[in-house]
Design an enzyme around this catalytic site. Structure first.
Site, mmCIF file in Angstrom:
data_model
loop_
_atom_site.group_PDB
_atom_site.id
_atom_site.type_symbol
_atom_site.label_atom_id
_atom_site.label_comp_id
_atom_site.label_asym_id
_atom_site.label_seq_id
_atom_site.Cartn_x
_atom_site.Cartn_y
_atom_site.Cartn_z
ATOM 1 N N LYS A 80 101.570 69.439 23.539
ATOM 2 C CA LYS A 80 100.337 70.221 23.460
ATOM 3 C C LYS A 80 100.730 71.693 23.443
ATOM 4 O O LYS A 80 101.753 72.079 24.013
ATOM 5 C CB LYS A 80 99.493 69.938 24.710
ATOM 6 C CG LYS A 80 98.040 70.296 24.567
ATOM 7 C CD LYS A 80 97.216 69.176 23.996
ATOM 8 C CE LYS A 80 95.772 69.578 23.864
ATOM 9 N NZ LYS A 80 94.902 68.485 23.432
ATOM 10 N N GLY A 179 75.964 64.437 26.829
ATOM 11 C CA GLY A 179 76.591 65.299 25.814
ATOM 12 C C GLY A 179 76.470 64.703 24.424
ATOM 13 O O GLY A 179 77.053 63.656 24.132
ATOM 14 N N VAL A 180 75.670 65.361 23.581
ATOM 15 C CA VAL A 180 75.515 64.854 22.209
ATOM 16 C C VAL A 180 76.064 65.886 21.217
ATOM 17 O O VAL A 180 75.402 66.305 20.271
ATOM 18 C CB VAL A 180 74.048 64.479 21.882
ATOM 19 C CG1 VAL A 180 73.670 63.203 22.593
ATOM 20 C CG2 VAL A 180 73.089 65.605 22.245
ATOM 21 N N GLY A 181 77.311 66.300 21.473
ATOM 22 C CA GLY A 181 78.015 67.175 20.527
ATOM 23 C C GLY A 181 78.580 66.321 19.411
ATOM 24 O O GLY A 181 77.967 65.326 19.003
HETATM 25 P P1 NAD Z 1 81.433 69.138 21.559
HETATM 26 O O1 NAD Z 1 81.688 70.479 22.152
HETATM 27 O O2 NAD Z 1 81.028 69.011 20.146
HETATM 28 O O3 NAD Z 1 80.335 68.355 22.440
HETATM 29 C C1 NAD Z 1 80.234 68.461 23.821
HETATM 30 C C2 NAD Z 1 78.736 68.513 24.139
HETATM 31 O O4 NAD Z 1 78.574 68.445 25.553
HETATM 32 C C3 NAD Z 1 78.067 69.798 23.669
HETATM 33 O O5 NAD Z 1 76.913 69.494 22.904
HETATM 34 C C4 NAD Z 1 77.713 70.519 24.977
HETATM 35 O O6 NAD Z 1 76.534 71.291 24.880
HETATM 36 C C5 NAD Z 1 77.542 69.345 25.912
HETATM 37 N N1 NAD Z 1 77.669 69.673 27.340
HETATM 38 C C6 NAD Z 1 78.523 70.547 27.931
HETATM 39 N N2 NAD Z 1 78.324 70.541 29.255
HETATM 40 C C7 NAD Z 1 77.340 69.655 29.500
HETATM 41 C C8 NAD Z 1 76.690 69.198 30.681
HETATM 42 N N3 NAD Z 1 77.004 69.663 31.896
HETATM 43 N N4 NAD Z 1 75.709 68.282 30.571
HETATM 44 C C9 NAD Z 1 75.367 67.787 29.362
HETATM 45 N N5 NAD Z 1 75.945 68.184 28.207
HETATM 46 C C10 NAD Z 1 76.913 69.098 28.284
HETATM 47 O O7 NAD Z 1 82.772 68.301 21.843
HETATM 48 P P2 NAD Z 1 83.184 66.905 21.216
HETATM 49 O O8 NAD Z 1 84.186 67.138 20.138
HETATM 50 O O9 NAD Z 1 82.001 66.066 20.959
HETATM 51 O O10 NAD Z 1 83.999 66.292 22.438
HETATM 52 C C11 NAD Z 1 83.316 65.745 23.559
HETATM 53 C C12 NAD Z 1 84.333 65.224 24.559
HETATM 54 O O11 NAD Z 1 85.152 64.235 23.932
HETATM 55 C C13 NAD Z 1 85.300 66.266 25.099
HETATM 56 O O12 NAD Z 1 85.624 65.927 26.428
HETATM 57 C C14 NAD Z 1 86.525 66.106 24.221
HETATM 58 O O13 NAD Z 1 87.694 66.555 24.865
HETATM 59 C C15 NAD Z 1 86.531 64.613 24.030
HETATM 60 N N6 NAD Z 1 87.222 64.144 22.808
HETATM 61 C C16 NAD Z 1 86.803 64.522 21.596
HETATM 62 C C17 NAD Z 1 87.438 64.052 20.459
HETATM 63 C C18 NAD Z 1 86.981 64.427 19.066
HETATM 64 O O14 NAD Z 1 87.389 63.747 18.116
HETATM 65 N N7 NAD Z 1 86.134 65.414 18.911
HETATM 66 C C19 NAD Z 1 88.534 63.170 20.581
HETATM 67 C C20 NAD Z 1 88.933 62.769 21.849
HETATM 68 C C21 NAD Z 1 88.266 63.265 22.966
#
Ligand code: NAD
Length: 358
Positions: A80, A179-181
């Site tokens: 990393k 979390g619906v990111g």
């Molecule tokens: P993202 O930033 O697109 O989504 C995260 C969402 O969580 C956002 O919409 C944010 O507003 C919301 N959030 C933050 N704090 C919050 C809280 N206290 N309560 C409710 N919602 C909250 O990120 P992502 O790419 O969707 O990743 C989400 C998680 O998955 C992270 O932990 C990331 O490390 C993990 N992850 C992602 C991937 C990937 O392919 N993107 C792969 C492996 C792991």
């Protein structure tokens, strides 16, 4: 404490620190293991309060990548990189060009990709000075956004856990998604299509409204998500959602989601087990993203186009690995995350022994 005494250093092959005065780059590249292949893991840009904090994060994240890559059955080790700086105000093309030189200097032992604070555009700048970048866009080997693949792996994992805990399919199952990111939104779509009933929360009210409208979901306030009546709790926001504080409030018998570092600490993992909750270890169930990145590295190395069928096969294998973890944990009456750690370490050590014997 010196670098070598730090508990986070454990097992690392190398730690590289780079500075470039002109661009302001200060970065650390940690290579935990290359036993299974070149180390792969994203680059995080974060305004760390000190270089010690950056080092600690790099070490923890790189070891976690070794475990994740091993459980995803990839021919990749774990590494990393972290750049010290504020991604909102301190990003420049020159900074990422210097970062590319740093990656190149590690000599192919480390492949970088996106992580928090780093975009495909940033990586394009790095690419000018190094071959070892995945997660790019606009070339035949490019893997694109990993989130849908991560969500697909999580979806398959949720389905498996529901089958085991409730002996049923997803139709009518109540899933609470925190979390619906990127990942959470794709997961919500897939679960909705499979007939699940969703309860969603997010601090981003716009994203929340959009995903709820598309999936007919109920919306709750961020802190209320732990108290809802649900069968599955799916953490898809930041780390630490499952703690000794939140656990007594969570009613689900299954915890399975996409977020990294879901357990606040080892005690929370133990407590989950004591309460009879089925927990899908985070770095196993969310391995789809790195599988996607590995698909790009594979395609680049072979001079071929990205192959979605290879990725799909690896996702199937990931579900099998999750099943193996759950089986062993059930047989031995142990917490799933402890069993996953043990299997990951054995896979890494096995590869190291094979390499030493060759
Ligand atoms: P993202 O930033 O697109 O989504 C995260 C969402 O969580 C956002 O919409 C944010 O507003 C919301 N959030 C933050 N704090 C919050 C809280 N206290 N309560 C409710 N919602 C909250 O990120 P992502 O790419 O969707 O990743 C989400 C998680 O998955 C992270 O932990 C990331 O490390 C993990 N992850 C992602 C991937 C990937 O392919 N993107 C792969 C492996 C792991």
């Amino acid at each position: 404490m010196t670098l070598f005494d730090s508990p986070a250093f454990e097992g690392h092959e190398g730690v590289h620190a780079f500075a470039d005065e002109k661009s302001g780059l200060k970065c650390i590249i940690a290579v935990h293991s290359t036993a299974r292949g070149p180390a792969a893991g994203g680059c995080r840009m974060w305004p760390y309060p000190s270089s010690e904090a950056a080092l600690e994060d790099a070490l923890k994240l790189s070891r976690a990548m070794s475990y994740k890559n091993a459980m995803a059955d990839l021919d990749l080790g774990g590494g990393k990189s972290v750049i010290i700086g504020d991604a909102r105000t301190q990003k420049t093309p020159a900074l990422f060009e210097a970062f590319g030189r740093a990656v190149q200097d590690v000599g192919g032992k480390y492949w970088t990709a996106e992580d928090v604070g780093v975009s495909p555009t940033d990586l394009m700048h790095a690419r000018k000075n190094t071959y070892y970048v995945a997660g790019l866009e606009g070339h035949p080997a490019a893997s694109g956004d990993p989130s849908p693949v991560t969500a697909e792996g999580v979806f398959r994992g949720v389905r498996l856990c529901v089958q085991r805990a409730y002996n049923r399919d997803l139709d009518g199952v109540r899933v609470a998604i925190q979390g619906v990111g990127h990942v959470g939104a794709y997961l919500a779509e897939k679960l909705h299509a499979a007939g699940a009933r969703l309860i969603l929360t997010d601090v981003n009210t716009e994203a929340l409204a959009r995903v709820a409208a598309a999936t007919g979901a109920e919306i709750v306030a961020p802190n209320a998500i732990f108290d809802v009546d649900c069968d599955v709790f799916a953490p898809c926001a930041l780390g630490g959602a499952v703690s000794l504080d939140t656990l007594p409030r969570i009613r689900a018998k299954v915890i399975a989601g996409g977020a990294n570092n879901q357990l606040a600490d080892a005690e929370a993992g133990r407590e989950l087990f004591n309460r009879g909750v089925l927990y899908a270890p985070d770095y196993v169930i969310n391995g789809g993203g790195i599988i996607n990145v590995a698909g790009e590295i594979r395609a680049l190395d072979r001079g071929e186009a990205f192959d979605p069928a290879w990725v799909d096969e690896k996702l199937d294998r990931l579900a099998q690995t999750l099943e193996e973890v759950l089986d062993q944990a059930q047989r031995e009456r142990r917490p799933t995350h402890e069993v996953a750690n043990e299997i990951a370490r054995a896979r890494i050590e096995g590869a190291a022994e094979k390499r030493a014997a060759a």
